[in-house]
Design an enzyme around this catalytic site. Sequence first.
Site, short mmCIF file in Angstrom:
data_model
loop_
_atom_site.label_atom_id
_atom_site.label_comp_id
_atom_site.label_asym_id
_atom_site.label_seq_id
_atom_site.Cartn_x
_atom_site.Cartn_y
_atom_site.Cartn_z
N LYS A 1 -8.20 4.15 1.50
CA LYS A 1 -7.54 4.73 1.34
C LYS A 1 -7.74 5.99 0.22
O LYS A 1 -7.62 6.91 -0.60
CB LYS A 1 -5.25 4.96 1.57
N LYS B 1 -15.35 28.93 -31.34
CA LYS B 1 -15.89 28.08 -30.12
C LYS B 1 -14.88 29.59 -28.66
O LYS B 1 -13.08 29.36 -28.63
CB LYS B 1 -14.95 26.69 -29.97
N GLU C 1 -17.78 22.17 -16.52
CA GLU C 1 -17.98 21.50 -17.39
C GLU C 1 -17.16 20.38 -16.28
O GLU C 1 -17.74 18.82 -15.89
CB GLU C 1 -17.85 21.28 -18.76
N THR D 1 -38.07 27.71 -11.76
CA THR D 1 -38.63 26.30 -11.57
C THR D 1 -38.75 25.84 -13.11
O THR D 1 -39.36 25.55 -14.00
CB THR D 1 -40.05 26.11 -10.96
N HIS D 2 -38.58 24.34 -13.00
CA HIS D 2 -38.61 23.19 -14.40
C HIS D 2 -38.25 23.76 -15.46
O HIS D 2 -38.72 23.51 -16.36
CB HIS D 2 -39.92 22.75 -14.21
N SER E 1 0.61 -0.99 -0.31
CA SER E 1 -0.11 0.03 -0.23
C SER E 1 0.63 1.03 0.30
O SER E 1 0.62 2.16 0.31
CB SER E 1 -0.94 -0.25 1.14
N ASN F 1 -15.89 27.64 -24.79
CA ASN F 1 -16.32 26.62 -24.37
C ASN F 1 -15.87 26.76 -22.41
O ASN F 1 -14.57 26.94 -22.62
CB ASN F 1 -16.08 25.02 -24.83
N ASN G 1 -2.67 -1.46 12.97
CA ASN G 1 -4.01 -1.23 13.28
C ASN G 1 -4.32 0.22 13.29
O ASN G 1 -5.64 0.81 13.24
CB ASN G 1 -4.46 -2.44 13.52
N SER H 1 -12.21 25.09 -29.77
CA SER H 1 -12.55 24.06 -30.35
C SER H 1 -10.87 24.16 -31.16
O SER H 1 -10.66 25.40 -31.94
CB SER H 1 -13.89 24.32 -30.61
N TYR I 1 -9.95 -4.98 13.10
CA TYR I 1 -9.05 -4.45 11.67
C TYR I 1 -9.35 -6.01 10.75
O TYR I 1 -8.77 -6.77 11.56
CB TYR I 1 -8.06 -4.53 11.75
N GLN J 1 -7.49 -1.55 4.21
CA GLN J 1 -6.85 -0.85 3.55
C GLN J 1 -6.67 0.21 2.07
O GLN J 1 -6.26 0.87 1.18
CB GLN J 1 -5.48 -2.07 2.96
N1 ARG Z 1 -1.27 -0.83 5.26
C1 ARG Z 1 -2.58 -1.37 6.34
C2 ARG Z 1 -3.55 -0.13 5.88
O1 ARG Z 1 -3.70 0.76 5.32
C3 ARG Z 1 -1.55 -0.70 7.40
C4 ARG Z 1 -1.99 -2.47 9.03
C5 ARG Z 1 -2.25 -3.35 8.50
N2 ARG Z 1 -2.16 -4.00 9.36
C6 ARG Z 1 -2.49 -5.14 9.44
N3 ARG Z 1 -2.09 -6.31 10.47
N4 ARG Z 1 -1.81 -5.95 8.22
O2 ARG Z 1 -4.92 -1.09 6.62
#
Ligand code: ARG
Length: 466
Positions: free
Chosen positions: A329, A287, A294, A159-160, A27, A289, A114, A281, A321, A326
């Site tokens: 993110k 043009k 948009e 409206t509409h 990750s 735009n 975790n 364009s 956990y 993971q």
């Molecule tokens: N890279 C993991 C995450 O983003 C970190 C936690 C990992 N914990 C584990 N027990 N493998 O969630």
Amino acid sequence: MKGIDTKPWGGRFQEEVDKFFEEFSESVSFDHELAQYEIKASLAYAEALKEAGVVSEGEFLAIQKGLLEIEEELKSGKFVFRKEYEDVHMNIEKALFEKIGEVAYKLHTGRSRNEQVVTDFRLYLVDRVKELKVELKGLMETIVAKAEEYYGIVMPGFTHLQHAQPVLFSHWIMAYYEMMRLHFQRLEDYEKRLKICPLGSSAFAGCAFRIDRKKLSQRLGFLEPTRNSVFAVSSRDFALELLFILSLIMVDLSRWCEEIILWMSPEFSFIDLPDRFCTGSSLMPQKKNPDGAELIRGKASSVEAAFTQVWGLMKGLPLSYNRDMQEDKPPVFRAVKTTWQCLRLMSLMVAGLVLKKENIEKHLPQGYLLATELADYLVYKGIPFRKAHHITGQIVYYAEKEGKNLENLTLHEFKQFSDKIEEDVYEWLTIENAIKRREIWGGTGFNVVKQVIEAAKKELSESLHV
Ligand code: ARG
């Protein structure tokens, strides 16, 4: 000690990790964004360990020095993240080991990734929310400035998407102020739930070493430590709640952009955007735009997708956990960045927006904007509203056939529909008087709109803190 070189859990394992799986499960390619927060949380944790007597003063100083050096390398872009170390946490731990040797491994006493990941994530979002609030406030200021700049200009309200009633442009645009104001409040309220410190929860059962969690939480700028260690490592409600707020912001921006795009078309021609936010364009030389608007409208979909992505990710996950988490993110990082960019671009575009007063005025006589006024007039003459509505409908139908506006009908023509209509109807049926009759709190009356603008300015300078 087999395995300790790359994997922190190597002791239990008899086989090297499969290379394809290693690449699949890393990750660090995205969670490196958390690096500065990993350092911050680690510095505070090291101090807590020292205070608990788990590491000595000398060991603490070595850890601190190493972490600060890594922080410098991160800032200068010299730090090299390695995928075989899996995530940001292991990358930094390994770098610390390379700098200070075995002492580095003491930092992990009683600590689990975790809790690290959720602590870093919360810290990261605390900063991002601040930045989002700055942009939101900036946009609110821009809206107020536009409402003042074009104060007094009347446009057809819709409206509409059909002509409905006359409204002050300032009132229409201040609707967006109101939306942004509520989003600002939402973020403020959200911060109370975001700023709780999971550190000290360990893997999920709580730290077995006597660190002072209150102090640790304060040091990191949180409001208080989490109350339940299982919850602490399991929770991603804070990610979802933010994504929901961001989705709301983007829904509003996308609706506004749709209006800007429409209003810039020759069919409306209410506004113009500065060239710097438009593109041309490659084929059609004439043009111009509204690509900025948009793109914001389009990017709204990616923020909403981030919300549903994390929503689906968390649904049905058992405590505590799970590695699935993971995956939270990338969508959160993406949504935060996109929303921030869109808020900023929106401010810049709106600041440069030009209202084409003469064109707007040309639209005012179209679409029987004053029909409701006529119905209200009849009400003042004692006719029940439903009946007044019906009579006015008949008058509009007649006028339309005659190709006339209501105010151009003769008194004789009016009288055919109701003998209550008198000469004073002409004074009543003006755009200006329609606005003036709406001096009600929250309405489009000239004075009340001014009051609301003033209240907004006061709020922006006195009570909206970022
Ligand atoms: N890279 C993991 C995450 O983003 C970190 C936690 C990992 N914990 C584990 N027990 N493998 O969630």
